[in-house]
Design an enzyme around this catalytic site. Structure first.
Site, PDB file in Angstrom:
ATOM      1  N   SER A  42     120.989  59.984  57.145  1.00 34.18           N
ATOM      2  CA  SER A  42     121.006  60.510  55.766  1.00 34.18           C
ATOM      3  C   SER A  42     120.175  59.631  54.859  1.00 34.18           C
ATOM      4  CB  SER A  42     122.490  60.516  55.095  1.00 34.18           C
ATOM      5  OG  SER A  42     122.905  59.164  54.970  1.00 34.18           O
ATOM      6  N   ASN A  80     119.442  55.443  54.814  1.00 35.47           N
ATOM      7  CA  ASN A  80     119.247  54.092  55.131  1.00 35.47           C
ATOM      8  C   ASN A  80     118.709  53.734  56.275  1.00 35.47           C
ATOM      9  OD1 ASN A  80     119.655  53.269  52.406  1.00 35.47           O
ATOM     10  ND2 ASN A  80     122.028  52.941  52.600  1.00 35.47           N
ATOM     11  N   TYR A 124     107.117  54.416  54.986  1.00 34.38           N
ATOM     12  CA  TYR A 124     107.313  53.326  55.967  1.00 34.38           C
ATOM     13  C   TYR A 124     106.526  54.036  57.340  1.00 34.38           C
ATOM     14  CZ  TYR A 124     110.543  50.514  53.145  1.00 34.38           C
ATOM     15  OH  TYR A 124     110.982  49.731  52.413  1.00 34.38           O
ATOM     16  N   ASP A 151     140.959  35.686  53.767  1.00 34.39           N
ATOM     17  CA  ASP A 151     142.096  36.456  54.276  1.00 34.39           C
ATOM     18  C   ASP A 151     141.977  37.731  54.616  1.00 34.39           C
ATOM     19  OD1 ASP A 151     144.131  34.151  53.766  1.00 34.39           O
ATOM     20  OD2 ASP A 151     143.296  34.663  51.895  1.00 34.39           O
ATOM     21  N   GLY A 186     130.710  53.481  61.851  1.00 29.29           N
ATOM     22  CA  GLY A 186     131.615  52.408  62.095  1.00 29.29           C
ATOM     23  C   GLY A 186     130.809  51.165  62.725  1.00 29.29           C
ATOM     24  N   GLY A 187     129.577  51.342  62.878  1.00 31.42           N
ATOM     25  CA  GLY A 187     128.521  50.269  63.284  1.00 31.42           C
ATOM     26  C   GLY A 187     128.977  48.908  62.769  1.00 31.42           C
ATOM     27  N   SER A 191     127.020  47.287  50.802  1.00 30.30           N
ATOM     28  CA  SER A 191     126.150  47.774  52.186  1.00 30.30           C
ATOM     29  C   SER A 191     124.836  48.091  51.775  1.00 30.30           C
ATOM     30  CB  SER A 191     126.734  49.029  52.732  1.00 30.30           C
ATOM     31  OG  SER A 191     126.933  50.106  51.819  1.00 30.30           O
TER      32      SER A 191
END
Length: 400
Positions: A138, A140, A175, A249, A258-259, A384
């Site tokens: 999507s 990033n 890019y 903690d 989940g990576g 993130s």
């Protein structure tokens, strides 16, 4: 409406962008369709040799994270840890933010992407030269693969949803990534990727956003840096600099596929095993929460949330067993809570954070309010990314 029309006009001016239908017309024949969660494995088998397939289908370890740290050392930034006395006072805990919004290309994804592309370049068999990379994202991971390809001189093809944020789309193409669009609400991106792969040269590999050994290992460097930096933390107290070793903690991490949380979990288990890893995902898309509760990967419809980086339908098959072993809990938050996080970061810490990057803070607030995070706890929060269009950013924080 103005923003949508602007985006449509922008897309119309992109000559190198193909539609899925255009590429599908070039395919040499249909492949049998597998279960959606397993389609990416089929794509990888199509795109790689047997040795490559076996190497990246293994579960990563902390050793792989350490290796990734060396691979990306001169590419990815070692982003800072930042604190807020105002927040610490409000919550009654100490919070340390890992600012991946200040990372190269604006998000943590460059770590895993560059590590994975480098792996294929450096481990190519004779006659098995890497000729290109295919992925879907999507935004990033799309930017990260495109940038990695440019740095390593490897062509990249990126499958992106039509409603991807314009900023992320523009950056991906700047890019050098060749973008193929699809509709995230009516098409399965794994099926789209299978069709597109058939049009690409032999030697093209598929690197998914999260379910890949070397992607996970690369993302794990985020956690390794956090724990290493906190071993010799220098903070200012009462106008004096104090050096101390801090053990977290809790660690709060956003969850999409989940990576990131899987990689950080590997680092935590090796460096700070007493730290509880808490995943945070949008309330509208709680597939990870359901999956850990039911002991199997749950697939949902594409969630409708402002956290576009977490609009995934299911966890990866490689990340799931790691999460089962190391993640203590998954909590969910609303879009409204994410907007409040964006406002806090902008007003108090003077940084721009995208909605997905606010998941960790929102999860921390929720668990402090519920009493699950005791007063005086030391908490890590991963920001993130910060890739958000300024127009959208202003609209969102004005609505909160």
């Amino acid at each position: 409406m103005v923003m949508v029309l602007g985006l449509l006009s922008f897309v119309a001016l992109l000559p190198k962008t193909n539609t899925v239908r255009d590429l599908a017309q070039q395919q040499r024949g249909r492949l049998p369709i597998a279960h959606p969660r397993r389609l990416h494995q089929t794509i990888r088998i199509m795109s790689t040799s047997t040795s490559r397939e076996s190497s990246h289908n293994d579960l990563p370890t902390y050793t792989d994270v350490l290796s990734a740290s060396q691979t990306i050392a001169n590419i990815a930034y070692r982003t800072p840890l930042q604190t807020s006395r105002i927040l610490d006072s409000q919550l009654g805990v100490r919070v340390f933010f890992k600012c991946e919004n200040l990372q190269r290309m604006g998000a943590f994804k460059i770590r895993g992407a560059y590590n994975a592309v480098s792996h294929y370049l450096n481990h190519a068999d004779d006659g098995d030269k890497l000729t290109g990379v295919l992925t879907y994202s999507s935004g990033n991971h799309a930017q990260a693969i495109a940038l990695s390809g440019r740095l390593l001189n490897v062509p990249t093809t990126i499958i992106m949803p039509r409603d991807a944020p314009p900023l992320k789309l523009e950056a991906t193409e700047s890019y050098g990534g060749k973008v193929v669009f699809y509709d995230r609400y009516t098409e399965k991106r794994d099926e789209v990727a299978m069709r597109v792969m058939e049009t690409l040269p032999k030697g093209t590999v598929f690197i998914p956003p999260y379910d890949h050994k070397y992607v996970i290992a690369g993302q794990g460097t985020v956690g390794a840096e956090i724990f290493e930096d906190l071993k010799c933390w220098r903070g200012t107290y009462n106008h004096a600099v104090k050096e101390e070793s801090i053990t977290l903690d809790f660690m709060f991490v956003c969850v999409g596929g989940g990576g990131l949380i899987a990689g950080i979990s590997l680092a935590a288990a090796a460096i700070s095993p007493n730290t509880k890893i808490i995943g945070v995902e949008p309330e509208a898309g709680n597939d990870a929460q359901q999956s850990l509760q039911q002991g199997k990967i749950i697939t949902i419809e594409t969630p409708r949330t402002i956290a576009d980086g977490a609009q995934t339908q299911h966890l990866g098959e490689l990340v799931f067993p790691i999460m089962q072993r190391h993640v203590s809990k998954i909590v969910t938050v609303t879009d409204e809570e994410l907007v409040q996080g964006m406002k806090f970061f902008g007003e108090t810490m003077k940084i721009i954070v995208e909605p997905t990057g606010c998941l960790g803070l929102a999860g921390l607030r929720k668990m402090v309010d519920s009493g699950e995070v005791p007063k005086g706890s030391c908490c890590g929060v991963v920001i993130s990314g910060g890739n958000v269009d300024l127009e959208r950013y202003c609209r969102l924080i004005s609505s909160g």
